[in-house]
Design a protein around this motif. Structure first.
Motif, short mmCIF file in Angstrom:
data_model
loop_
_atom_site.label_atom_id
_atom_site.label_comp_id
_atom_site.label_asym_id
_atom_site.label_seq_id
_atom_site.Cartn_x
_atom_site.Cartn_y
_atom_site.Cartn_z
N ASP A 12 0.83 -1.21 0.00
CA ASP A 12 0.00 0.00 0.00
C ASP A 12 0.86 1.25 0.00
O ASP A 12 0.50 2.27 -0.59
CB ASP A 12 -0.94 0.01 1.21
CG ASP A 12 -1.97 -1.10 1.11
OD1 ASP A 12 -2.32 -1.46 -0.04
OD2 ASP A 12 -2.42 -1.62 2.15
N ILE A 14 3.64 1.71 -1.48
CA ILE A 14 4.21 2.07 -2.80
C ILE A 14 3.15 2.04 -3.90
O ILE A 14 3.47 1.93 -5.08
CB ILE A 14 5.41 1.20 -3.19
CG1 ILE A 14 5.01 -0.27 -3.32
CG2 ILE A 14 6.56 1.36 -2.24
CD1 ILE A 14 6.00 -1.05 -4.19
N ARG A 15 1.90 2.15 -3.52
CA ARG A 15 0.85 2.18 -4.55
C ARG A 15 1.11 3.36 -5.49
O ARG A 15 1.34 4.48 -5.03
CB ARG A 15 -0.51 2.38 -3.87
CG ARG A 15 -1.68 2.21 -4.81
CD ARG A 15 -2.98 2.56 -4.15
NE ARG A 15 -3.42 1.61 -3.11
CZ ARG A 15 -3.90 0.40 -3.35
NH1 ARG A 15 -3.98 -0.04 -4.58
NH2 ARG A 15 -4.28 -0.37 -2.36
N PRO A 16 1.14 3.11 -6.81
CA PRO A 16 1.46 4.19 -7.73
C PRO A 16 0.56 5.41 -7.56
O PRO A 16 -0.65 5.28 -7.41
CB PRO A 16 1.24 3.55 -9.11
CG PRO A 16 1.49 2.10 -8.88
CD PRO A 16 1.00 1.82 -7.49
N ILE A 23 2.78 -0.10 -13.65
CA ILE A 23 3.57 -1.01 -14.50
C ILE A 23 2.65 -2.05 -15.15
O ILE A 23 1.76 -2.59 -14.50
CB ILE A 23 4.66 -1.69 -13.63
CG1 ILE A 23 5.66 -0.61 -13.19
CG2 ILE A 23 5.35 -2.81 -14.38
CD1 ILE A 23 6.62 -1.05 -12.13
N VAL A 55 -3.25 -6.91 -9.37
CA VAL A 55 -2.74 -6.52 -10.69
C VAL A 55 -2.99 -5.04 -10.98
O VAL A 55 -2.69 -4.57 -12.07
CB VAL A 55 -3.38 -7.37 -11.82
CG1 VAL A 55 -2.98 -8.82 -11.65
CG2 VAL A 55 -4.89 -7.22 -11.85
N LYS A 57 -6.15 -3.15 -9.99
CA LYS A 57 -7.54 -2.70 -10.16
C LYS A 57 -7.84 -1.50 -9.24
O LYS A 57 -8.33 -0.46 -9.68
CB LYS A 57 -8.52 -3.85 -9.88
CG LYS A 57 -8.33 -5.05 -10.80
CD LYS A 57 -9.38 -6.10 -10.65
CE LYS A 57 -9.36 -6.81 -9.29
NZ LYS A 57 -8.10 -7.55 -9.04
N ILE A 179 8.43 -4.21 -10.09
CA ILE A 179 7.66 -3.79 -8.90
C ILE A 179 8.39 -4.18 -7.61
O ILE A 179 8.50 -3.37 -6.69
CB ILE A 179 6.23 -4.39 -8.94
CG1 ILE A 179 5.46 -3.77 -10.12
CG2 ILE A 179 5.49 -4.15 -7.63
CD1 ILE A 179 4.08 -4.36 -10.38
N ALA A 207 1.11 -8.64 -7.60
CA ALA A 207 2.16 -7.78 -7.04
C ALA A 207 2.15 -7.81 -5.52
O ALA A 207 3.20 -7.83 -4.87
CB ALA A 207 1.98 -6.34 -7.53
N ARG A 208 0.95 -7.85 -4.94
CA ARG A 208 0.87 -7.81 -3.48
C ARG A 208 1.58 -9.02 -2.87
O ARG A 208 2.28 -8.93 -1.86
CB ARG A 208 -0.59 -7.75 -3.03
CG ARG A 208 -0.73 -7.65 -1.53
CD ARG A 208 -2.15 -7.43 -1.09
NE ARG A 208 -2.47 -6.03 -1.03
CZ ARG A 208 -3.43 -5.46 -1.71
NH1 ARG A 208 -4.16 -6.17 -2.53
NH2 ARG A 208 -3.67 -4.18 -1.59
P1 ADP Z 1 -6.07 -5.22 -7.02
O1 ADP Z 1 -7.06 -4.13 -6.73
O2 ADP Z 1 -6.00 -5.61 -8.48
O3 ADP Z 1 -6.20 -6.43 -6.13
P2 ADP Z 1 -4.11 -3.28 -6.16
O4 ADP Z 1 -4.26 -2.21 -7.18
O5 ADP Z 1 -4.69 -3.01 -4.80
O6 ADP Z 1 -4.60 -4.66 -6.72
O7 ADP Z 1 -2.55 -3.61 -6.01
C1 ADP Z 1 -1.95 -3.93 -4.77
C2 ADP Z 1 -0.57 -3.31 -4.70
O8 ADP Z 1 0.28 -3.96 -5.65
C3 ADP Z 1 -0.53 -1.85 -5.04
O9 ADP Z 1 -0.66 -1.07 -3.89
C4 ADP Z 1 0.82 -1.67 -5.69
O10 ADP Z 1 1.80 -1.51 -4.70
C5 ADP Z 1 1.07 -3.00 -6.36
N1 ADP Z 1 0.62 -3.02 -7.76
C6 ADP Z 1 -0.40 -3.73 -8.27
N2 ADP Z 1 -0.50 -3.58 -9.60
C7 ADP Z 1 0.49 -2.73 -9.93
C8 ADP Z 1 0.92 -2.19 -11.18
N3 ADP Z 1 0.29 -2.52 -12.32
N4 ADP Z 1 1.98 -1.34 -11.17
C9 ADP Z 1 2.62 -1.05 -10.03
N5 ADP Z 1 2.27 -1.53 -8.82
C10 ADP Z 1 1.21 -2.38 -8.77
#
Ligand code: ADP
Length: 403
Positions: A12, A14-16, A23, A55, A57, A179, A207-208
């Motif tokens: 969380d 490093i969430r973009p 990415i 990924v 969302k 990532i 990524a998580r």
């Molecule tokens: P989802 O909603 O698809 O389950 P998230 O958007 O909450 O996933 O992603 C969880 C974490 O993983 C983010 O906070 C970020 O750190 C990382 N992350 C996920 N997808 C990406 C991406 N495409 N580029 C960079 N970081 C990402």
């Protein structure tokens, strides 16, 4: 950094914050692609993101809300109630009216509805989704739903027809390596190449998952000036610090024990594992979906009624939801566990599929091709006996060995 943000998981932290840091998912976010356009123009409509966990969302929904400069509310359909939705609708109305009074001529962009990010939208039943509809229709809310399940089955058609569906792909190994390296930088640690590659593989598109293992490993083994190694990662995996993965492991172990118990016709074991999943708050549709598959895969022609029962369990779960639907799940579990078993139709299909993949599209025998024109009739279409309708190469082949 504040102590609160220190407590947030690395993923969380490093969430973009902008598309530059996002990415992968180029089919959506590369220049000219639909979400790039949405983020750059600030013009948005309701949409649904369909893709596996971790990924991007949630991240994309936040980036879109930020770009559109709209109020942003987030709910998870796992825990949200009608009251939660109602109070968001009220807050969105207040925001909207307030902005109209104050800024109507100055900042027209602010007149759009508030964004409601609804995570795991498939966990809302039909009645809960119906409740959202009028507010989406009248523009009070712009809905951004996220789901790991096929929205055609899980989202009511009225919402679906008002939304654009975007499919997110599992992140590639190369994406994930970037990532986790960003994560390592944030933590102030370095990784050996081997460790970075392992993390990217281990993440399995999510990524998580990769970032959580990185963070747990750094907590245990980070030493100033020494990179984290593959052994550190493997040791961390053995430790009890990975709550997230333990939960995921429990989830898969339990559903698998449930299926194996039904397959072995052990009613009591099947009910026990069902109870464990219900007690843990497992998505009832996830369980029911497995039952529908089981009914064809494992019971099959030994009792075709099993598929009917399993489908009805799925429907009941969908319309009723927890807590009552646990009774429907139990009913279906007992039926499937006690049913006679035959995998003949499923096995036969996969053997046929192997032939299709091995031989490509073999010519279909003339006698079962349509003969719509005179010429085609003359060429032999639609003629001949129909003792064996398989293509010539496969004549005599038997896939199905059941009764
Ligand atoms: P989802 O909603 O698809 O389950 P998230 O958007 O909450 O996933 O992603 C969880 C974490 O993983 C983010 O906070 C970020 O750190 C990382 N992350 C996920 N997808 C990406 C991406 N495409 N580029 C960079 N970081 C990402």
């Amino acid at each position: 950094m504040t102590s609160q943000s220190q407590q947030q998981p690395l993923a969380d932290r490093i969430r973009p914050e902008s598309l530059d840091e996002f990415i992968g998912q180029e089919h959506l976010v590369a220049p000219g692609k639909p979400l790039y356009q949405a983020i750059h123009s600030g013009k948005i409509h309701s949409m649904i993101f369909w893709g596996p966990p971790g990924v991007g969302k949630t991240t994309l929904a936040r980036l879109i809300a930020k770009a559109a400069n709209r109020p942003f509310f987030a709910l998870s359909a796992v825990s949200a109630s009608k009251d939660d939705v109602r109070s968001i609708v009220e807050a969105a109305r207040r925001e909207r009216n307030g902005h109209q009074d104050l800024f109507s001529s100055l900042e027209p962009r602010k007149q759009g509805g508030a964004i409601l990010f609804l995570d795991e939208i498939h966990r809302f039943n039909k009645a809960q989704q119906d409740f959202l509809l009028p507010h989406v229709e009248d523009g009070t809310l712009v809905l951004i739903g996220a789901t790991t399940e096929n929205p055609s089955f899980e989202v009511i058609s009225a919402l679906l027809s008002r939304s654009q569906v975007f499919v997110l792909e599992p992140l590639t190994v190369a994406d994930l390596e970037r990532i986790v390296r960003r994560g390592a930088q944030q933590l102030g640690v370095t990784l050996t190449d081997e460790a970075a590659a392992f993390l990217a593989e281990y993440a399995n598109g999510d990524a998580r998952q990769g970032l959580n293992l990185l963070e747990a490993t750094a907590n245990l083994y980070a030493t100033e000036g020494v990179p984290l190694t593959l052994d550190n990662l493997k040791d961390a995996l053995q430790s009890k610090h990975l709550r997230y993965d333990k939960q995921a492991e429990e989830h898969y172990n339990t559903i698998s024990a449930f299926i194996k118990s039904m397959r072995a016709s052990q009613v009591d074991a099947a009910l026990y594992y069902l109870a464990r999943m219900v007690n843990a708050g497992e998505d009832p549709k996830f369980i029911a979906r497995r039952m529908v598959i089981f009914a064809s895969e494992d019971v099959g022609m030994a009792d075709p009624m099993a598929l009917v029962v399993a489908n009805e369990v799925f429907r009941a779960v969908e319309t009723i939801g927890y807590p009552e639907c646990q009774i429907n799940l139990a009913h279906g579990t007992v039926y499937l566990a006690r049913a006679p078993k035959s995998r003949a139709s499923c096995d036969a299909f996969f053997e046929a599929l192997e032939d299709v993949q091995k031989h490509g599209n073999l010519p279909i025998p003339m006698q079962i091709r349509n003969a719509p024109t005179k010429l085609m009739k003359e060429l032999g279409y639609g003629k001949g006996d129909d003792t064996d309708l398989l293509p010539d190469r496969l004549k005599g082949k038997r896939y199905y060995s059941g009764s």
